[in-house]
Design a protein around this motif. Structure first.
Motif, PDB file in Angstrom:
ATOM      1  N   GLN A   3       0.803  -1.156   0.000  1.00 22.82           N
ATOM      2  CA  GLN A   3       0.000   0.000   0.000  1.00 22.82           C
ATOM      3  C   GLN A   3       0.863   1.243   0.000  1.00 22.82           C
ATOM      4  O   GLN A   3       0.562   2.170  -0.744  1.00 22.82           O
ATOM      5  CB  GLN A   3      -0.861  -0.121   1.237  1.00 22.82           C
ATOM      6  CG  GLN A   3      -2.141   0.729   1.344  1.00 22.82           C
ATOM      7  CD  GLN A   3      -1.763   1.976   1.875  1.00 22.82           C
ATOM      8  OE1 GLN A   3      -0.838   2.173   1.930  1.00 22.82           O
ATOM      9  NE2 GLN A   3      -2.489   2.867   2.159  1.00 22.82           N
ATOM     10  N   SER A  74       4.458  -0.504  -3.893  1.00 20.40           N
ATOM     11  CA  SER A  74       3.981  -1.230  -5.069  1.00 20.40           C
ATOM     12  C   SER A  74       5.079  -2.027  -5.760  1.00 20.40           C
ATOM     13  O   SER A  74       4.784  -2.994  -6.472  1.00 20.40           O
ATOM     14  CB  SER A  74       3.331  -0.259  -6.051  1.00 20.40           C
ATOM     15  OG  SER A  74       4.194   0.790  -6.391  1.00 20.40           O
ATOM     16  N   GLN A 287      -8.152   3.534  -5.273  1.00 24.73           N
ATOM     17  CA  GLN A 287      -7.043   4.390  -4.847  1.00 24.73           C
ATOM     18  C   GLN A 287      -7.521   5.801  -4.515  1.00 24.73           C
ATOM     19  O   GLN A 287      -8.333   6.376  -5.235  1.00 24.73           O
ATOM     20  CB  GLN A 287      -5.995   4.465  -5.957  1.00 24.73           C
ATOM     21  CG  GLN A 287      -4.845   5.407  -5.662  1.00 24.73           C
ATOM     22  CD  GLN A 287      -3.822   5.453  -6.780  1.00 24.73           C
ATOM     23  OE1 GLN A 287      -2.632   5.319  -6.552  1.00 24.73           O
ATOM     24  NE2 GLN A 287      -4.272   5.656  -8.015  1.00 24.73           N
ATOM     25  N   TYR A 424      -1.344   8.402   0.613  1.00 28.24           N
ATOM     26  CA  TYR A 424      -2.348   7.818  -0.268  1.00 28.24           C
ATOM     27  C   TYR A 424      -2.598   6.374   0.135  1.00 28.24           C
ATOM     28  O   TYR A 424      -1.842   5.766   0.886  1.00 28.24           O
ATOM     29  CB  TYR A 424      -1.911   7.883  -1.736  1.00 28.24           C
ATOM     30  CG  TYR A 424      -1.115   6.682  -2.224  1.00 28.24           C
ATOM     31  CD1 TYR A 424      -1.636   5.847  -3.207  1.00 28.24           C
ATOM     32  CD2 TYR A 424       0.151   6.385  -1.714  1.00 28.24           C
ATOM     33  CE1 TYR A 424      -0.918   4.750  -3.666  1.00 28.24           C
ATOM     34  CE2 TYR A 424       0.866   5.303  -2.164  1.00 28.24           C
ATOM     35  CZ  TYR A 424       0.344   4.478  -3.147  1.00 28.24           C
ATOM     36  OH  TYR A 424       1.048   3.391  -3.592  1.00 28.24           O
ATOM     37  N   LEU A 426      -3.986   2.632  -1.773  1.00 29.18           N
ATOM     38  CA  LEU A 426      -4.481   1.929  -2.948  1.00 29.18           C
ATOM     39  C   LEU A 426      -5.925   1.491  -2.749  1.00 29.18           C
ATOM     40  O   LEU A 426      -6.600   1.112  -3.690  1.00 29.18           O
ATOM     41  CB  LEU A 426      -3.621   0.694  -3.249  1.00 29.18           C
ATOM     42  CG  LEU A 426      -2.205   0.952  -3.763  1.00 29.18           C
ATOM     43  CD1 LEU A 426      -1.498  -0.362  -4.012  1.00 29.18           C
ATOM     44  CD2 LEU A 426      -2.230   1.773  -5.034  1.00 29.18           C
ATOM     45  N   ASN A 496      -5.974   4.645 -11.473  1.00 31.41           N
ATOM     46  CA  ASN A 496      -4.642   4.109 -11.699  1.00 31.41           C
ATOM     47  C   ASN A 496      -4.314   4.342 -13.167  1.00 31.41           C
ATOM     48  O   ASN A 496      -4.944   3.756 -14.055  1.00 31.41           O
ATOM     49  CB  ASN A 496      -4.595   2.610 -11.384  1.00 31.41           C
ATOM     50  CG  ASN A 496      -4.757   2.333  -9.905  1.00 31.41           C
ATOM     51  OD1 ASN A 496      -4.141   2.995  -9.078  1.00 31.41           O
ATOM     52  ND2 ASN A 496      -5.578   1.367  -9.561  1.00 31.41           N
ATOM     53  N   TRP A 513      -6.170  -3.887  -7.619  1.00 30.75           N
ATOM     54  CA  TRP A 513      -4.883  -3.241  -7.341  1.00 30.75           C
ATOM     55  C   TRP A 513      -4.413  -2.615  -8.645  1.00 30.75           C
ATOM     56  O   TRP A 513      -4.952  -2.889  -9.717  1.00 30.75           O
ATOM     57  CB  TRP A 513      -3.823  -4.233  -6.846  1.00 30.75           C
ATOM     58  CG  TRP A 513      -4.207  -5.076  -5.669  1.00 30.75           C
ATOM     59  CD1 TRP A 513      -4.447  -6.423  -5.683  1.00 30.75           C
ATOM     60  CD2 TRP A 513      -4.387  -4.672  -4.310  1.00 30.75           C
ATOM     61  NE1 TRP A 513      -4.769  -6.868  -4.425  1.00 30.75           N
ATOM     62  CE2 TRP A 513      -4.738  -5.831  -3.564  1.00 30.75           C
ATOM     63  CE3 TRP A 513      -4.296  -3.454  -3.653  1.00 30.75           C
ATOM     64  CZ2 TRP A 513      -4.993  -5.791  -2.201  1.00 30.75           C
ATOM     65  CZ3 TRP A 513      -4.544  -3.413  -2.298  1.00 30.75           C
ATOM     66  CH2 TRP A 513      -4.877  -4.571  -1.585  1.00 30.75           C
ATOM     67  N   ASP A 514      -3.381  -1.809  -8.569  1.00 31.94           N
ATOM     68  CA  ASP A 514      -2.790  -1.223  -9.766  1.00 31.94           C
ATOM     69  C   ASP A 514      -2.150  -2.331 -10.609  1.00 31.94           C
ATOM     70  O   ASP A 514      -1.946  -3.457 -10.139  1.00 31.94           O
ATOM     71  CB  ASP A 514      -1.759  -0.168  -9.350  1.00 31.94           C
ATOM     72  CG  ASP A 514      -1.376   0.769 -10.492  1.00 31.94           C
ATOM     73  OD1 ASP A 514      -1.971   0.668 -11.585  1.00 31.94           O
ATOM     74  OD2 ASP A 514      -0.480   1.615 -10.289  1.00 31.94           O
TER      75      ASP A 514
END
Length: 529
Positions: A3, A74, A287, A424, A426, A496, A513-514
């Motif tokens: 994260q 990430s 996100q 930030y 995610l 993203n 997730w990204d």
């Protein structure tokens, strides 16, 4: 956090350092399609094996570790998702599927979950998957001494035991209809058991086996020939490079040194979009960008001071100038509009300097002076966002001193330590997961050190409630409490936005997730040489 993205010095060269069905159907994420350019090659080409895939990531730190319990950015989260297998997974349509767990069953009170393991799964060291491996892997994150980022996820587990070599039974302290979703967390990798303990040396059951890793610089892995999935892990090998400077990442992509990059510079994305060899992927997900406030430190321990700061930011300006439309307005709580428990009737907070002054007055203050720590390590454009915030807040009598922190080590020296800072998330696929990991009183990643008894009681009650209408009512109240009392200003949810060479083929992009659910090395392939 994931994260959280730990940054080191910018790289200038690449060689540098409901249950059952309800859990899968009612809990399905609403996936947003790409708003970028979908290349014909990427859409139409059949998957084929071969080649070495290279990706540039705007994260990674020398303090990283291969131990899944320690993943905080990430770079490691994507690399870990590729090395390791997980009991469950979320596909591109947002549906929960079995991975290393082939199936599962649950008791009527949602407290006892029984998982049947998939047969024929092999670790990179040749060991076959067994229930003992699952026990060791999950227990690695449990216990009072655990520092794992998944500690709050596994704390509700009262007991975990094997029922034979291919069955694992979880007994929870309270019912949790979302429990299978939690097992998809990037920390909860299933690794081999060694003398009853988890072997966290990098051996996994994923599509790629570890070759080399130079923390904060680069890591590589090669395809595992005995991977249990026959329709995945198409590349012969892949390499992930920590390229913190977005201009360097972009140059590496456009010159062919890498095939994909994350965190595209939104100020120049329109220029990159003109490149016929590049595809822009803008994926709406969970996100969000935020400003964390330490609720245990004066003056931010006063709820009216926090409300003043929440009213003193122009969210629409950030959406327009920082995200260039690649996102949505935030409302000071972490649940996005795609979540089935999103509080859609909660009034949208707007920029209102007069209301900000009103709350300052309620707090006994004529004005306010605060220092805001910022670095683009938090997110691309974080320093710019802080300066916009500074200008907005000045109209409410709030004087923000923007402190430009070094990107190197930002997540070690600023995150969870400074009283007011840019950050930030995610996000997480379920409301309970998001609230439990970042907002519960005892959550390791509770950025605002925020403790609200009413919120925490609702969190426990909603987790075990099986009636979705009642859960919606509870989660709506929790979002309202976060909005008005919580320790974060959440002005925007950010898409993203990544970029990929049109030489790369892919199918629908996941948004949990990204980078295609952190599984781009497994799901993508070379569509052309």
């Amino acid at each position: 956090m994931s994260q959280w993205e730990e940054q080191s010095k910018p790289a200038t060269a690449l060689n540098r350092r409901s249950l059952l069905k309800a859990a899968g159907a009612a809990g399905t994420l609403a996936m947003a399609s790409s708003s970028g350019i979908w290349g014909a090659v990427a859409q139409e080409a059949k998957p084929r094996k071969g080649g070495r895939f290279k990706i540039g990531i705007g994260a990674g730190a020398t303090s990283d570790s291969i131990d899944p319990a320690t993943y905080t950015n990430s770079f490691m989260e994507m690399f870990g998702k590729t090395l390791h297998g997980y009991l469950t997974g979320i596909d591109a349509d947002g549906k929960l599927n079995g991975e290393l767990a082939e199936s599962w069953d649950v008791s009527k009170d949602a407290k006892t979950w029984t998982f049947k393991l998939r047969k024929g799964v092999e670790f990179h060291n040749g060991k076959s998957l067994s229930a003992d491996d699952v026990l060791a892997s999950i227990n690695h994150h449990r216990g009072e001494q655990s520092k794992s980022g998944a500690k709050t996820i596994v704390d509700p587990i009262q007991d975990i035991k094997a029922d034979g070599p291919s069955t694992v039974v979880f007994t929870l302290k309270g019912g949790n209809a979302d429990f299978p979703y939690l097992l998809e967390d990037f920390h909860l990798a299933i690794v081999p058991s060694k003398d009853g303990k988890a072997d966290v040396s990098g051996v996994g059951a994923g599509g790629y086996a570890l070759e080399n890793i130079d923390y904060g610089v680069k890591a590589s892995a090669k395809r595992f020939d005995n991977y249990w999935k026959s329709d995945a892990a198409w590349f012969d090998s892949f390499e992930v490079l920590a390229i913190h400077d977005v201009t360097a990442r972009t140059n590496a992509l456009t010159t062919g040194q890498i095939h994909a990059m994350d965190r595209v510079d939104l100020k120049t994305v329109h220029l990159l979009q003109r490149n016929n060899a590049v595809e822009i992927l803008s994926i709406a997900g969970t996100q969000f960008y935020c400003t964390a406030m330490d609720c245990a430190a004066a003056p931010l321990d006063n709820a009216d001071v926090r409300l003043a700061l929440k009213h003193a930011i122009d969210r629409q300006q950030l959406l327009d100038t920082l995200l260039h439309g690649h996102g949505k307005l935030g409302n000071d709580h972490p649940i996005g509009s795609t979540n089935r428990f999103f509080a859609k009737d909660l009034p949208q907070r707007a920029y209102d300097p007069d209301k900000a002054r009103f709350h300052l007055k309620k707090a006994g203050l004529a004005d306010l002076k605060v220092s805001l720590s910022a670095a683009d390590a938090a997110f691309a454009g974080a320093v710019d966002a802080a300066e916009i915030y500074q200008q907005n807040a000045a109209k409410a009598g709030i004087h923000i001193d923007v402190v430009r922190e070094p990107s190197d080590g930002y997540w070690d020296t600023v995150w969870l330590k400074k009283p007011f800072y840019m950050s930030y998330w995610l996000g997480r696929p379920t409301a309970d997961w998001m609230f439990s990991q970042g907002y519960a009183a005892d959550a390791a990643w509770n950025q605002g050190h925020w403790k609200n008894p009413d919120f925490n009681e609702l969190l426990k009650a909603a987790r075990s409630e099986l009636d979705d209408a009642k859960r919606l009512e509870m989660y709506t109240k929790m979002q309202s409490i976060c909005r008005d009392d919580g320790g974060e200003v959440i002005p925007v949810f950010a898409n993203n936005v990544s970029a990929v060479s049109k030489k790369i083929g892919h199918q629908k992009i996941a948004s949990n997730w990204d980078l295609d659910g952190f599984r781009c090395p497994e799901r993508w392939w070379f569509a052309e040489a």
